[in-house]
Write a protein that holds these residues in place. Structure first.
Motif, PDB file in Angstrom:
ATOM      1  N   PRO A   1       0.870  -1.179   0.100  1.00 34.87           N
ATOM      2  CA  PRO A   1      -0.100  -0.005  -0.064  1.00 34.87           C
ATOM      3  C   PRO A   1       0.879   1.367   0.036  1.00 34.87           C
ATOM      4  N   ALA A   2       1.838   1.419   0.658  1.00 31.95           N
ATOM      5  CA  ALA A   2       2.885   2.428   0.827  1.00 31.95           C
ATOM      6  C   ALA A   2       3.841   2.602  -0.622  1.00 31.95           C
ATOM      7  N   GLU A   3       4.100   1.491  -1.095  1.00 35.24           N
ATOM      8  CA  GLU A   3       4.710   1.673  -2.344  1.00 35.24           C
ATOM      9  C   GLU A   3       3.567   2.175  -3.457  1.00 35.24           C
ATOM     10  N   LEU A   4       2.513   1.978  -3.416  1.00 34.64           N
ATOM     11  CA  LEU A   4       1.388   2.143  -4.393  1.00 34.64           C
ATOM     12  C   LEU A   4       1.188   3.708  -4.413  1.00 34.64           C
ATOM     13  N   LYS A   5       0.965   4.080  -2.981  1.00 36.46           N
ATOM     14  CA  LYS A   5       0.604   5.354  -2.688  1.00 36.46           C
ATOM     15  C   LYS A   5       1.839   6.343  -3.375  1.00 36.46           C
ATOM     16  N   LEU A   6       3.241   6.064  -2.995  1.00 35.38           N
ATOM     17  CA  LEU A   6       4.406   6.935  -3.618  1.00 35.38           C
ATOM     18  C   LEU A   6       4.220   6.884  -4.982  1.00 35.38           C
ATOM     19  N   TRP A   7       4.199   5.834  -5.572  1.00 38.10           N
ATOM     20  CA  TRP A   7       4.015   5.266  -6.930  1.00 38.10           C
ATOM     21  C   TRP A   7       3.103   6.255  -7.575  1.00 38.10           C
ATOM     22  N   ASN A   8       2.086   6.443  -7.195  1.00 39.52           N
ATOM     23  CA  ASN A   8       0.971   7.446  -7.769  1.00 39.52           C
ATOM     24  C   ASN A   8       1.266   8.740  -7.854  1.00 39.52           C
ATOM     25  N   ASP A   9       2.326   9.208  -6.993  1.00 43.47           N
ATOM     26  CA  ASP A   9       2.883  10.607  -6.864  1.00 43.47           C
ATOM     27  C   ASP A   9       4.204  10.738  -7.739  1.00 43.47           C
ATOM     28  N   LEU A  10       4.645   9.588  -7.991  1.00 44.12           N
ATOM     29  CA  LEU A  10       5.994   9.475  -8.836  1.00 44.12           C
ATOM     30  C   LEU A  10       5.771   9.351 -10.428  1.00 44.12           C
ATOM     31  N   ARG A  11       4.743   8.434 -10.594  1.00 40.76           N
ATOM     32  CA  ARG A  11       4.596   7.779 -12.024  1.00 40.76           C
ATOM     33  C   ARG A  11       4.399   9.165 -12.916  1.00 40.76           C
ATOM     34  N   ALA A  12       4.746   8.865 -14.273  1.00 47.92           N
ATOM     35  CA  ALA A  12       4.273   9.641 -15.494  1.00 47.92           C
ATOM     36  C   ALA A  12       4.802  11.280 -15.119  1.00 47.92           C
ATOM     37  N   HIS A  13       5.955  11.318 -14.545  1.00 49.69           N
ATOM     38  CA  HIS A  13       6.508  12.474 -14.178  1.00 49.69           C
ATOM     39  C   HIS A  13       5.605  13.558 -13.478  1.00 49.69           C
ATOM     40  N   ARG A  14       4.868  13.257 -12.713  1.00 50.21           N
ATOM     41  CA  ARG A  14       4.101  13.860 -11.953  1.00 50.21           C
ATOM     42  C   ARG A  14       4.791  14.707 -10.736  1.00 50.21           C
ATOM     43  N   LEU A  15       5.843  14.313 -10.157  1.00 49.69           N
ATOM     44  CA  LEU A  15       6.764  14.787  -9.224  1.00 49.69           C
ATOM     45  C   LEU A  15       7.795  15.863  -9.695  1.00 49.69           C
ATOM     46  N   MET A  16       7.235  17.189  -9.966  1.00 46.00           N
ATOM     47  CA  MET A  16       8.226  17.952 -10.546  1.00 46.00           C
ATOM     48  C   MET A  16       8.956  17.656 -11.941  1.00 46.00           C
ATOM     49  N   GLY A  17       8.284  16.792 -12.533  1.00 45.02           N
ATOM     50  CA  GLY A  17       8.899  16.433 -14.000  1.00 45.02           C
ATOM     51  C   GLY A  17       9.825  15.515 -13.800  1.00 45.02           C
ATOM     52  N   LEU A  18      10.188  14.793 -12.681  1.00 45.18           N
ATOM     53  CA  LEU A  18      11.113  13.569 -12.312  1.00 45.18           C
ATOM     54  C   LEU A  18      10.463  12.381 -13.229  1.00 45.18           C
ATOM     55  N   GLY A  19      11.480  11.912 -13.832  1.00 43.50           N
ATOM     56  CA  GLY A  19      11.005  10.421 -14.413  1.00 43.50           C
ATOM     57  C   GLY A  19      11.444   9.389 -13.490  1.00 43.50           C
ATOM     58  N   PHE A  20      10.699   8.411 -12.692  1.00 43.18           N
ATOM     59  CA  PHE A  20      10.991   7.331 -12.095  1.00 43.18           C
ATOM     60  C   PHE A  20      10.712   6.031 -12.663  1.00 43.18           C
ATOM     61  N   ARG A  21      11.351   4.953 -12.289  1.00 42.22           N
ATOM     62  CA  ARG A  21      11.110   3.679 -12.726  1.00 42.22           C
ATOM     63  C   ARG A  21      10.775   2.850 -11.339  1.00 42.22           C
ATOM     64  N   ARG A  22      10.004   1.959 -11.488  1.00 44.63           N
ATOM     65  CA  ARG A  22       9.856   1.132 -10.207  1.00 44.63           C
ATOM     66  C   ARG A  22      10.519  -0.144 -10.355  1.00 44.63           C
ATOM     67  N   GLN A  23      10.875  -0.743  -9.168  1.00 41.38           N
ATOM     68  CA  GLN A  23      11.430  -2.190  -9.027  1.00 41.38           C
ATOM     69  C   GLN A  23      12.481  -2.184 -10.293  1.00 41.38           C
ATOM     70  N   PHE A  24      13.508  -1.327 -10.195  1.00 45.61           N
ATOM     71  CA  PHE A  24      14.549  -1.044 -11.048  1.00 45.61           C
ATOM     72  C   PHE A  24      15.833  -1.837 -10.673  1.00 45.61           C
ATOM     73  N   PRO A  25      16.501  -2.597 -11.743  1.00 43.85           N
ATOM     74  CA  PRO A  25      17.865  -3.200 -11.298  1.00 43.85           C
ATOM     75  C   PRO A  25      19.073  -2.338 -11.404  1.00 43.85           C
ATOM     76  N   ILE A  26      19.830  -2.107 -10.095  1.00 41.86           N
ATOM     77  CA  ILE A  26      20.929  -1.373 -10.294  1.00 41.86           C
ATOM     78  C   ILE A  26      21.659  -2.125  -9.438  1.00 41.86           C
ATOM     79  N   ALA A  27      22.949  -2.368 -10.097  1.00 41.48           N
ATOM     80  CA  ALA A  27      24.247  -2.864  -9.379  1.00 41.48           C
ATOM     81  C   ALA A  27      24.078  -4.416  -8.717  1.00 41.48           C
ATOM     82  N   GLY A  28      23.083  -5.316  -9.463  1.00 41.34           N
ATOM     83  CA  GLY A  28      22.830  -6.508  -8.760  1.00 41.34           C
ATOM     84  C   GLY A  28      21.705  -6.550  -7.580  1.00 41.34           C
ATOM     85  N   TYR A  29      21.174  -5.467  -7.520  1.00 36.99           N
ATOM     86  CA  TYR A  29      19.949  -5.026  -6.483  1.00 36.99           C
ATOM     87  C   TYR A  29      18.596  -4.639  -7.423  1.00 36.99           C
ATOM     88  N   ILE A  30      17.627  -4.712  -6.752  1.00 33.93           N
ATOM     89  CA  ILE A  30      16.273  -4.131  -7.438  1.00 33.93           C
ATOM     90  C   ILE A  30      15.787  -3.245  -6.364  1.00 33.93           C
TER      91      ILE A  30
END
Length: 123
Positions: free
Chosen positions: A23-52
């Motif tokens: 529920p917390a991830e969904l709430k935050l994702w609703n504010d982050l997705r589609a560049h909704r937060l000040m035009g920042l582009g976010f990806r979710r469950q994103f692989p970086i350096a062997g981590y997700i």
């Protein structure tokens, strides 16, 4: 942006994790997705350096982790520190928020993200 090599089972895990948000991830994702937060582009469950990571803004090299109470326990907390150190070694800034903070005070969480991204202003 090229991905760090990731075993196929981890990539499959990231795909399945995108379908089942807390529920917390969904709430935050609703504010982050589609560049909704000040035009920042976010990806979710994103692989970086062997981590997700929960959320990442590759443009700003910003990682957002939303943690439940299980992350306060000794082993998990130590693992989080190791993970954060590895990501920071690659130039990422890691922000961690408790589930409860996201659920109860999303505006303040968003404000912290915007400040960390170096944009300033309000959500």
């Amino acid at each position: 942006m090229p991905h760090t090599p990731l075993p196929p089972r981890h990539r499959a895990s990231a795909r399945s994790m995108r379908k089942v948000l807390t529920p917390a991830e969904l709430k935050l994702w609703n504010d982050l997705r589609a560049h909704r937060l000040m035009g920042l582009g976010f990806r979710r469950q994103f692989p970086i350096a062997g981590y997700i990571v929960d959320f990442a803004c590759p443009e700003k090299k910003l990682v957002i982790e939303v943690d439940g109470s299980q992350h306060a326990a000794g082993g998990a907390a130590a693992g989080d520190e190791t993970r954060t150190a590895r990501l920071e070694q690659d130039g990422w800034t890691v922000l961690r928020f408790w589930n409860d903070d996201v659920i109860r005070d999303i505006e303040n969480v968003c404000q912290h993200i915007v400040i960390a991204a170096g944009i300033g202003g309000v959500c």
